[in-house]
Design a protein around this motif. Structure first.
Motif, PDB file in Angstrom:
ATOM      1  N   CYS A 159       2.469  19.112 -59.635  1.00 30.37           N
ATOM      2  CA  CYS A 159       2.460  18.001 -58.681  1.00 30.37           C
ATOM      3  C   CYS A 159       2.733  16.701 -59.454  1.00 30.37           C
ATOM      4  O   CYS A 159       2.252  16.540 -60.572  1.00 30.37           O
ATOM      5  N   TYR A 161       1.541  13.825 -58.745  1.00 34.32           N
ATOM      6  CA  TYR A 161       0.370  12.946 -58.718  1.00 34.32           C
ATOM      7  C   TYR A 161      -0.665  13.422 -59.738  1.00 34.32           C
ATOM      8  O   TYR A 161      -0.586  14.544 -60.238  1.00 34.32           O
ATOM      9  N   THR A 162      -1.656  12.578 -59.992  1.00 31.45           N
ATOM     10  CA  THR A 162      -2.580  12.892 -61.092  1.00 31.45           C
ATOM     11  C   THR A 162      -4.047  12.755 -60.673  1.00 31.45           C
ATOM     12  O   THR A 162      -4.857  12.232 -61.432  1.00 31.45           O
ATOM     13  N   CYS A 163      -4.398  13.210 -59.467  1.00 30.14           N
ATOM     14  CA  CYS A 163      -5.788  13.123 -59.001  1.00 30.14           C
ATOM     15  C   CYS A 163      -6.697  13.888 -59.975  1.00 30.14           C
ATOM     16  O   CYS A 163      -6.499  15.091 -60.183  1.00 30.14           O
ATOM     17  N   PHE A 165      -9.474  15.236 -60.015  1.00 31.19           N
ATOM     18  CA  PHE A 165     -10.308  16.373 -59.604  1.00 31.19           C
ATOM     19  C   PHE A 165      -9.479  17.642 -59.411  1.00 31.19           C
ATOM     20  O   PHE A 165     -10.009  18.684 -59.063  1.00 31.19           O
ATOM     21  N   CYS A 166      -8.159  17.541 -59.639  1.00 35.60           N
ATOM     22  CA  CYS A 166      -7.291  18.641 -59.202  1.00 35.60           C
ATOM     23  C   CYS A 166      -6.716  19.430 -60.375  1.00 35.60           C
ATOM     24  O   CYS A 166      -6.382  18.867 -61.418  1.00 35.60           O
ATOM     25  N   ASP A 168      -3.899  20.561 -60.667  1.00 37.32           N
ATOM     26  CA  ASP A 168      -2.505  20.211 -60.934  1.00 37.32           C
ATOM     27  C   ASP A 168      -2.313  18.815 -61.483  1.00 37.32           C
ATOM     28  O   ASP A 168      -1.184  18.361 -61.643  1.00 37.32           O
ATOM     29  N   SER A 169      -3.433  18.121 -61.757  1.00 35.99           N
ATOM     30  CA  SER A 169      -3.301  16.726 -62.170  1.00 35.99           C
ATOM     31  C   SER A 169      -2.531  16.584 -63.482  1.00 35.99           C
ATOM     32  O   SER A 169      -1.926  15.552 -63.734  1.00 35.99           O
ATOM     33  N   PRO A 202       1.326  23.873 -54.322  1.00 34.53           N
ATOM     34  CA  PRO A 202       0.129  23.021 -54.261  1.00 34.53           C
ATOM     35  C   PRO A 202       0.312  21.851 -53.298  1.00 34.53           C
ATOM     36  O   PRO A 202      -0.619  21.461 -52.609  1.00 34.53           O
ATOM     37  N   ASN A 203       1.507  21.287 -53.245  1.00 35.12           N
ATOM     38  CA  ASN A 203       1.754  20.133 -52.372  1.00 35.12           C
ATOM     39  C   ASN A 203       3.176  20.280 -51.836  1.00 35.12           C
ATOM     40  O   ASN A 203       4.128  19.788 -52.442  1.00 35.12           O
TER      41      ASN A 203
HETATM   42  S1  SF4 Z   1      -1.848  18.647 -55.472  1.00 32.51           S
HETATM   43 FE1  SF4 Z   1      -3.543  17.776 -56.685  1.00 32.51          FE
HETATM   44  S2  SF4 Z   1      -2.630  16.170 -57.970  1.00 32.51           S
HETATM   45 FE2  SF4 Z   1      -1.200  16.630 -56.258  1.00 32.51          FE
HETATM   46  S3  SF4 Z   1      -1.690  15.153 -54.631  1.00 32.51           S
HETATM   47 FE3  SF4 Z   1      -2.825  17.047 -54.181  1.00 32.51          FE
HETATM   48  S4  SF4 Z   1      -4.821  16.701 -55.152  1.00 32.51           S
HETATM   49 FE4  SF4 Z   1      -3.430  15.168 -56.086  1.00 32.51          FE
END
Ligand code: SF4
Ligand code: B12
Length: 500
Positions: A159, A161-163, A165-166, A168-169, A202-203
């Motif tokens: 992904c 993005y870099t959340c 908690f995830c 895939d960050s 994942p997204n």
């Molecule tokens: S897949 Fe993970 S890193 Fe990507 S937007 Fe969703 S929560 Fe954030």
């Protein structure tokens, strides 16, 4: 429905093994089969893919297979999250997997005991076999699904993005081959009159136009049904129109929290209420285009305090009856996310046996702003509200298509709605009445309460006897300890030379 939720990767590993000339037996274990019976006696090497909730099950199966002389390999979410613990029960533990890693194990694999070897490709693979290539094993899995057959597909990994908690960050986004995707869609239309496909991305929809173009080039609009997990930011009205045209029937966006995720300073009451209004309107708009919506929430985040977050979610349930809310209790799955290091550093991770780590049967992070009884009280209140007959009725009436509206009812009255409510009430009661259990929750003891031990025993059935000694316990701070020993060690380990 279990076979419809099976992972893609075991099918891929089986495909690679067969392409390299090995004889493969493939078993999709849905929890109903007698696994000892399904496994051939003359196994040389066994690959097991497992989520953390199936860790103890996988450890027991590994022990059983090892007793018959096989070499065992673990891959999947549990191996990625808890490699240190898994290595005690498997000869090989695999993180990221590509064809080279699998081939290495097949050619050089040997018993690695008492502690197994951890192998990982440097990154997620660039190419993976599509549905057509892994069809033999996909079909074997889908044979176990009831009337509705849902084929899993993958369009991308990671992904952008870099959340924190995830899982895939820190995994870079990469689309998979669009030509494979297109030919798989055509292939599935030759297999089913009207295929149903679940995207395991994942997204889904990061490169929205590219995916829609590929789908539109491959199959006539509306001839395939799709399910996908996507973020609200992707689900804009023009995108929704295109998704609808292309047969997207179910979407699972994550709302997670009414306050900013990961942002420790809550921005006040209005912020939460504003977000409820905004998300409710957004979801109502999505519903005009997509028949089935599940909105996902995490309960017990550090930004939550008091009754407000739960009350806001109840308001959301009332204002948006057409969506099915999916609740997860905050869980730190070992190495899954960088944020877990913080939980471990502050000594907040509880050692609940892996068997309970499925986002519902245990919350393995001590809540920052609630006592355990208070927290469960709120969870019970919210679950009761969400699965009250009134809410079930409103949800039924708000959804027009037949399958989605009945699916919501079934989910509410089954183990997911009523079942969880019963379980949470049991935990809440025991927090008052079962002193050893309360002491375990409060971290006054690490002795596993009888209640949890009995449940693992019951769920494993005859495999309980194959569960290796000590396998109910794990070090909840293993990730932190490994990082402290070698601060910037990447997850990748080079294959060790094997002998014997
Ligand atoms: S897949 Fe993970 S890193 Fe990507 S937007 Fe969703 S929560 Fe954030
Ligand atoms: C798609 C998905 C689902 C789908 C499909 C599930 C499935 N069986 O795969 C659905 C919606 C059904 C689902 C449900 C759940 N999910 Co889910 N899901 C995902 C998601 C978004 C993608 C997984 C995926 O397929 N990726 C594509 C593959 C190719 O990549 P990969 O998984 O990273 O696999 C690599 C390696 O691990 C390895 N590998 C994987 N499997 C195997 C097997 C072998 C034998 C080998 C050698 C190697 C290997 O090779 C791959 C290439 O490098 C992940 C998040 C994520 N991004 O990983 C969460 C994730 C896997 N889910 C998670 C959870 C908790 C759940 C639920 C328990 C939630 C719930 N309460 O209902 C359920 C349980 C489902 C079940 N079957 O038991 C957690 C798992 C954490 C853990 N350690 O167990 C994750 C990591 C999300 C998170 N919270 O961090 N999920």
């Amino acid at each position: 429905m279990h076979a419809n939720l099976a992972s893609i990767m075991p099918q891929i590993v089986a495909t690679w093994c067969e392409q390299d000339g090995h004889h493969v037996e493939f078993v999709c274990y849905t929890g109903r089969e007698d696994i000892a019976d399904e496994l051939p006696d003359d196994l040389d090497l066994v690959f097991i893919g497992a989520f953390t909730q199936a860790a103890q099950l996988s450890y027991a199966i590994s022990e059983l297979c090892r007793s018959r002389g096989a070499i065992t390999v673990l891959g999947g979410p549990h191996a990625r999250c808890y490699p240190e613990d898994s290595a005690n029960y498997f000869d090989y533990v695999v993180g990221f997997a590509d064809r080279t890693i699998i081939r290495d194990i097949l050619t050089n694999g040997a018993k690695q005991r008492p502690v197994g070897v951890y192998l990982s490709a440097p990154a997620q693979p660039q190419h993976l076999p599509g549905v057509e290539e892994r069809w033999k094993f996909a079909e074997l899995t889908l044979k176990k699904a009831p009337l509705i057959k849902i084929v899993p597909m993958l369009g991308s990994l990671g992904c952008p993005y870099t959340c924190s908690f995830c899982i895939d960050s820190e995994v870079p986004y990469q689309p998979l081959d669009f030509d494979v995707l297109k030919s798989d869609l055509r292939f599935l239309r030759s297999r089913y009159k009207h295929p149903r496909i679940a995207w395991h991305d994942p997204n889904f929809g990061i490169r929205f136009n590219d995916y829609m173009n590929a789908i539109e080039e491959a199959v006539p609009a509306g001839t395939v049904d799709f399910i996908a997990e996507s973020s609200l930011s992707i689900l804009k009205e023009d995108h929704l129109k295109r998704l609808q045209r292309n047969g997207f029937k179910a979407i699972l966006p994550g709302v997670e929290s009414w306050y900013d995720m990961g942002n420790k300073s809550k921005t006040g009451k209005n912020h939460g209420l504003d977000k409820v209004s905004q998300v409710s309107e957004h979801v109502a708009m999505i519903q005009r285009y997509i028949p089935y919506i599940q909105t996902n929430f995490v309960l017990g985040l550090d930004v939550d305090a008091g009754t407000e977050p739960f009350e806001l979610t109840k308001q959301f349930v009332d204002r948006t009856p057409g969506t099915f809310p999916g609740y997860s209790l905050l869980s730190a799955f070992g190495r899954a996310a960088p944020l877990n290091l913080e939980y471990q550093r502050t000594d907040r991770v509880l050692p609940f046996p892996f068997h309970f780590l499925n986002n519902n049967h245990a919350m393995n992070v001590k809540p920052a702003n609630y006592s355990w009884p208070d927290f469960y009280e709120h969870v019970i209140d919210l679950t009761r509200h969400t699965f009250s007959w009134r809410a079930i009725g409103r949800r039924f009436r708000a959804v027009k298509s037949a399958i989605p509206r009945w699916m919501n009812v079934v989910r509410a009255i089954s183990s997911e709605g009523f079942g969880r409510l019963k379980y949470y009430r049991e935990i809440r009661r025991r927090l008052e009445e079962d002193l050893p259990l309360r002491r375990y929750f409060e971290r006054d003891t690490t002795e596993l309460p009888q209640f949890f031990q009995d449940r693992v025993k019951r769920d494993l059935g005859p495999l309980w006897y194959w569960l290796p000694k000590g396998a109910l316990f794990h070090d909840p701070n293993a990730y932190l300890k490994a990082e402290s020993a070698a601060p910037v060690t990447p997850l990748t380990l080079k294959p060790r030379a094997t002998a014997g």
